[in-house]
Design a protein around this motif. Structure first.
Motif, mmCIF file in Angstrom:
data_model
loop_
_atom_site.group_PDB
_atom_site.id
_atom_site.type_symbol
_atom_site.label_atom_id
_atom_site.label_comp_id
_atom_site.label_asym_id
_atom_site.label_seq_id
_atom_site.Cartn_x
_atom_site.Cartn_y
_atom_site.Cartn_z
ATOM 1 N N GLU A 65 -30.809 -24.296 -45.004
ATOM 2 C CA GLU A 65 -30.303 -25.112 -43.896
ATOM 3 C C GLU A 65 -28.784 -25.002 -43.791
ATOM 4 O O GLU A 65 -28.226 -24.888 -42.698
ATOM 5 C CB GLU A 65 -30.733 -26.565 -44.080
ATOM 6 N N ALA A 66 -28.117 -25.032 -44.949
ATOM 7 C CA ALA A 66 -26.665 -24.840 -44.958
ATOM 8 C C ALA A 66 -26.310 -23.463 -44.421
ATOM 9 O O ALA A 66 -25.372 -23.309 -43.626
ATOM 10 C CB ALA A 66 -26.130 -25.016 -46.380
ATOM 11 N N GLU A 67 -27.064 -22.446 -44.835
ATOM 12 C CA GLU A 67 -26.777 -21.083 -44.399
ATOM 13 C C GLU A 67 -26.957 -20.931 -42.891
ATOM 14 O O GLU A 67 -26.127 -20.308 -42.208
ATOM 15 C CB GLU A 67 -27.694 -20.099 -45.130
ATOM 16 N N ALA A 68 -28.022 -21.507 -42.347
ATOM 17 C CA ALA A 68 -28.267 -21.406 -40.906
ATOM 18 C C ALA A 68 -27.142 -22.075 -40.121
ATOM 19 O O ALA A 68 -26.638 -21.517 -39.131
ATOM 20 C CB ALA A 68 -29.615 -22.040 -40.561
ATOM 21 N N GLY A 69 -26.740 -23.258 -40.546
ATOM 22 C CA GLY A 69 -25.659 -23.951 -39.855
ATOM 23 C C GLY A 69 -24.363 -23.171 -39.903
ATOM 24 O O GLY A 69 -23.635 -23.082 -38.910
ATOM 25 N N CYS A 70 -24.070 -22.591 -41.060
ATOM 26 C CA CYS A 70 -22.846 -21.813 -41.222
ATOM 27 C C CYS A 70 -22.888 -20.541 -40.390
ATOM 28 O O CYS A 70 -21.871 -20.128 -39.820
ATOM 29 C CB CYS A 70 -22.629 -21.496 -42.701
ATOM 30 N N GLN A 71 -24.066 -19.928 -40.290
ATOM 31 C CA GLN A 71 -24.173 -18.710 -39.486
ATOM 32 C C GLN A 71 -23.928 -19.001 -38.010
ATOM 33 O O GLN A 71 -23.247 -18.235 -37.309
ATOM 34 C CB GLN A 71 -25.548 -18.065 -39.677
ATOM 35 N N VAL A 72 -24.457 -20.128 -37.523
ATOM 36 C CA VAL A 72 -24.203 -20.526 -36.134
ATOM 37 C C VAL A 72 -22.715 -20.817 -35.940
ATOM 38 O O VAL A 72 -22.116 -20.429 -34.930
ATOM 39 C CB VAL A 72 -25.062 -21.739 -35.747
ATOM 40 N N LEU A 73 -22.114 -21.496 -36.917
ATOM 41 C CA LEU A 73 -20.678 -21.770 -36.854
ATOM 42 C C LEU A 73 -19.889 -20.477 -36.768
ATOM 43 O O LEU A 73 -18.968 -20.346 -35.943
ATOM 44 C CB LEU A 73 -20.262 -22.572 -38.100
ATOM 45 N N PHE A 74 -20.216 -19.515 -37.612
ATOM 46 C CA PHE A 74 -19.532 -18.212 -37.603
ATOM 47 C C PHE A 74 -19.617 -17.562 -36.225
ATOM 48 O O PHE A 74 -18.610 -17.121 -35.662
ATOM 49 C CB PHE A 74 -20.165 -17.303 -38.667
ATOM 50 N N GLU A 75 -20.834 -17.511 -35.677
ATOM 51 C CA GLU A 75 -21.032 -16.852 -34.383
ATOM 52 C C GLU A 75 -20.224 -17.541 -33.284
ATOM 53 O O GLU A 75 -19.579 -16.879 -32.456
ATOM 54 C CB GLU A 75 -22.523 -16.865 -34.033
ATOM 55 N N ALA A 76 -20.262 -18.878 -33.267
ATOM 56 C CA ALA A 76 -19.578 -19.619 -32.198
ATOM 57 C C ALA A 76 -18.069 -19.473 -32.309
ATOM 58 O O ALA A 76 -17.368 -19.264 -31.305
ATOM 59 C CB ALA A 76 -19.987 -21.085 -32.244
ATOM 60 N N VAL A 77 -17.532 -19.601 -33.530
ATOM 61 C CA VAL A 77 -16.092 -19.521 -33.730
ATOM 62 C C VAL A 77 -15.556 -18.133 -33.403
ATOM 63 O O VAL A 77 -14.527 -17.981 -32.716
ATOM 64 C CB VAL A 77 -15.733 -19.923 -35.175
ATOM 65 N N PRO A 136 -18.340 -37.047 -24.551
ATOM 66 C CA PRO A 136 -19.046 -35.776 -24.332
ATOM 67 C C PRO A 136 -18.240 -34.617 -24.909
ATOM 68 O O PRO A 136 -17.009 -34.652 -24.922
ATOM 69 C CB PRO A 136 -19.136 -35.684 -22.808
ATOM 70 N N PHE A 137 -18.932 -33.603 -25.398
ATOM 71 C CA PHE A 137 -18.267 -32.405 -25.898
ATOM 72 C C PHE A 137 -18.168 -31.353 -24.782
ATOM 73 O O PHE A 137 -18.833 -31.440 -23.751
ATOM 74 C CB PHE A 137 -19.000 -31.852 -27.115
ATOM 75 N N ASP A 138 -17.321 -30.368 -25.021
ATOM 76 C CA ASP A 138 -17.008 -29.353 -24.019
ATOM 77 C C ASP A 138 -18.226 -28.465 -23.746
ATOM 78 O O ASP A 138 -18.843 -27.925 -24.677
ATOM 79 C CB ASP A 138 -15.841 -28.493 -24.539
ATOM 80 N N LYS A 139 -18.557 -28.288 -22.474
ATOM 81 C CA LYS A 139 -19.766 -27.554 -22.108
ATOM 82 C C LYS A 139 -19.716 -26.101 -22.569
ATOM 83 O O LYS A 139 -20.724 -25.545 -23.025
ATOM 84 C CB LYS A 139 -19.983 -27.635 -20.596
ATOM 85 N N GLU A 140 -18.562 -25.465 -22.434
ATOM 86 C CA GLU A 140 -18.463 -24.057 -22.837
ATOM 87 C C GLU A 140 -18.628 -23.895 -24.342
ATOM 88 O O GLU A 140 -19.302 -22.969 -24.809
ATOM 89 C CB GLU A 140 -17.131 -23.469 -22.384
ATOM 90 N N CYS A 141 -18.017 -24.781 -25.109
ATOM 91 C CA CYS A 141 -18.146 -24.701 -26.568
ATOM 92 C C CYS A 141 -19.577 -25.025 -27.000
ATOM 93 O O CYS A 141 -20.128 -24.373 -27.902
ATOM 94 C CB CYS A 141 -17.162 -25.653 -27.237
ATOM 95 N N VAL A 142 -20.175 -26.024 -26.361
ATOM 96 C CA VAL A 142 -21.572 -26.354 -26.661
ATOM 97 C C VAL A 142 -22.470 -25.169 -26.334
ATOM 98 O O VAL A 142 -23.408 -24.847 -27.080
ATOM 99 C CB VAL A 142 -22.007 -27.620 -25.894
ATOM 100 N N ASP A 143 -22.177 -24.482 -25.229
ATOM 101 C CA ASP A 143 -22.961 -23.300 -24.857
ATOM 102 C C ASP A 143 -22.861 -22.199 -25.912
ATOM 103 O O ASP A 143 -23.841 -21.492 -26.173
ATOM 104 C CB ASP A 143 -22.500 -22.751 -23.505
ATOM 105 N N LEU A 144 -21.689 -22.048 -26.522
ATOM 106 C CA LEU A 144 -21.553 -21.046 -27.586
ATOM 107 C C LEU A 144 -22.456 -21.369 -28.767
ATOM 108 O O LEU A 144 -23.044 -20.470 -29.385
ATOM 109 C CB LEU A 144 -20.093 -20.950 -28.035
ATOM 110 N N VAL A 145 -22.575 -22.652 -29.104
ATOM 111 C CA VAL A 145 -23.489 -23.074 -30.178
ATOM 112 C C VAL A 145 -24.929 -22.796 -29.761
ATOM 113 O O VAL A 145 -25.736 -22.252 -30.543
ATOM 114 C CB VAL A 145 -23.285 -24.565 -30.493
ATOM 115 N N ARG A 146 -25.263 -23.157 -28.536
ATOM 116 C CA ARG A 146 -26.630 -22.954 -28.027
ATOM 117 C C ARG A 146 -26.995 -21.463 -28.040
ATOM 118 O O ARG A 146 -28.088 -21.082 -28.474
ATOM 119 C CB ARG A 146 -26.732 -23.518 -26.609
#
Length: 413
Positions: free
Chosen positions: A395-407, A332-342
């Protein structure tokens, strides 16, 4: 500072950089062949280093070849937030498996520079060594050694089909780094990856919120029979190792299908000896792996499969040597980090769904030590480990934007 939707990564730059990396090891069918620790892999690593240093990242390499590009934060006492994936590929791999996560991480760093943002915590971009396992037969090698799952000395001694060891290969390309290949204090790890499956595309979702990874068990099998003349050896005296292997392979498929769409069972490598059209095969070597989201299912397979395979082989007059390589529990992955992605996907308005990773990723071993989450993007027809692997620029851009926001959210918490 809270990330907002006007802090946008540069999708065109991201795509152009992905295509530039894809030139290294490019294949005629549009894929890539960047086998780990080869001269082609070295060329990819050098280009990655140049890109990192051009934007002010400090690059270090550890003793198993893992690469870390560091961007300092405002608070030097804070543990770094890690992001990344891998640049090595399958022999007939696609442009995006692994590379998307590394290049998207680079784009996160470039965007932070563009926006003149200094995060509170440092951020480190990682290129893990030999995620694929296609050359030395040991996937997740770099992250596994780093996480203490694999012994470094034993890993150095692993050989490819030409007898070259991991240690020799690292020396040959100059990437046996001076830094210890062991865990260091880190705050979190985020990895962007293509799904490598059909569900996001099938359901029209742009983002997969990965909550964990499947359990796995891997084996190496050797079946020994007897070489014999194909024209003169009657059925009553045959010990056909390939027939025995075929029965075991059918059993793998049967056990997979008995578990429905969650089941996975694969024989992906097969070597037949002496491999002559008029000789009954006397030896067959092959790989076997099972995967399932439920660790109890894999535990059950690990208990029942060896005896079932042995009985099938011995019924043909042959013998079986079955070596369990490793069992990876469901992670399982970390709930807080998963929440940041969500939260990032929701804030950006991207259709998303939760998903369990069907593939193994470096994140699986990293997650044993530090809080971890993954982000998936769709890939066409769910196809991966194939030169036709394909995603869309948006699709690459959307994934990268979510990555940016979460990180950024994690680094500034």
């Amino acid at each position: 500072m809270n990330p907002t939707t006007n802090q946008r990564i540069n999708g065109t730059r991201l795509w152009d950089t992905l295509m530039a990396m894809a030139e290294i090891g490019a294949t005629p069918k549009g894929g890539v062949k960047r086998l780990t620790l080869t001269e082609v892999d070295k060329a990819g690593r050098q280009r990655f280093t140049e890109w990192c240093e051009a934007i002010g990242l400090t690059v270090r390499v550890d003793a198993i070849g893992n690469m870390f590009g560091r961007r300092e934060g405002r608070d030097p006492t804070r543990k770094p937030v890690l992001l990344g994936s891998h640049l090595d590929s399958q022999p007939t791999g696609g442009k995006f498996d692994g590379a998307l996560g590394v290049i998207a991480g680079l784009e996160v760093m470039r965007t932070l520079n563009d926006l003149n943002i200094q995060t509170e915590a440092p951020i480190e971009l990682v290129n893990w060594t030999d995620e694929e396992g296609s050359r030395f037969g040991h996937s997740l090698m770099g992250s596994g050694v780093w996480a203490g799952v694999y012994d470094q000395a034993k890993t150095y001694a692993l050989k490819d089909l030409d007898g070259i060891t991991v240690g020799e290969a690292l020396d040959a390309i100059g990437y046996k780094g001076p830094h210890p290949a062991r865990p260091f204090p880190a705050d979190a790890y985020f990895e962007l990856h293509i799904e490598q499956g059909p569900f996001l595309e099938r359901e029209g979702k742009q983002i997969g919120i990965v909550t964990g990874a499947q359990a796995q068990v891997w084996y190496d099998a050797v079946i020994t029979g007897q070489d014999a003349h194909a024209g003169t050896t009657p059925p009553s005296t045959r010990k056909d190792a390939l027939v025995a292997a075929a029965r075991v392979i059918a059993k793998v498929d049967e056990m997979m299908r008995a578990r429905g769409d969650d089941g996975r069972g694969t024989v992906g490598r097969l070597q037949v000896f002496p491999n002559s059209c008029n000789v009954v095969p006397g030896e067959v070597r092959f790989s076997i792996e099972f995967r399932h989201p439920d660790g109890a299912e894999i535990e059950g397979i690990a208990k029942s499969f060896p005896a079932a395979a042995k009985a099938l082989v011995e019924a043909t007059g042959c013998s079986l040597e079955l070596k369990e390589l490793f069992v990876i529990p469901a992670q399982p992955f970390d709930k807080e980090c998963v929440d940041l992605v969500r939260q990032a996907a929701a804030r950006l308005g991207y259709p998303a769904r939760e998903i369990i990773s069907g593939a193994g990723h470096d994140a699986v071993y990293v997650a044993r030590l530090i809080p971890t989450a993954m982000i998936f993007t769709p890939c066409k027809d769910g196809l991966s480990h194939n030169e036709a692997e394909s995603i869309l620029p948006e699709e690459a851009e959307a994934g990268c934007q979510v990555l940016f926001e979460a990180v950024v959210a994690r680094a500034n918490r």
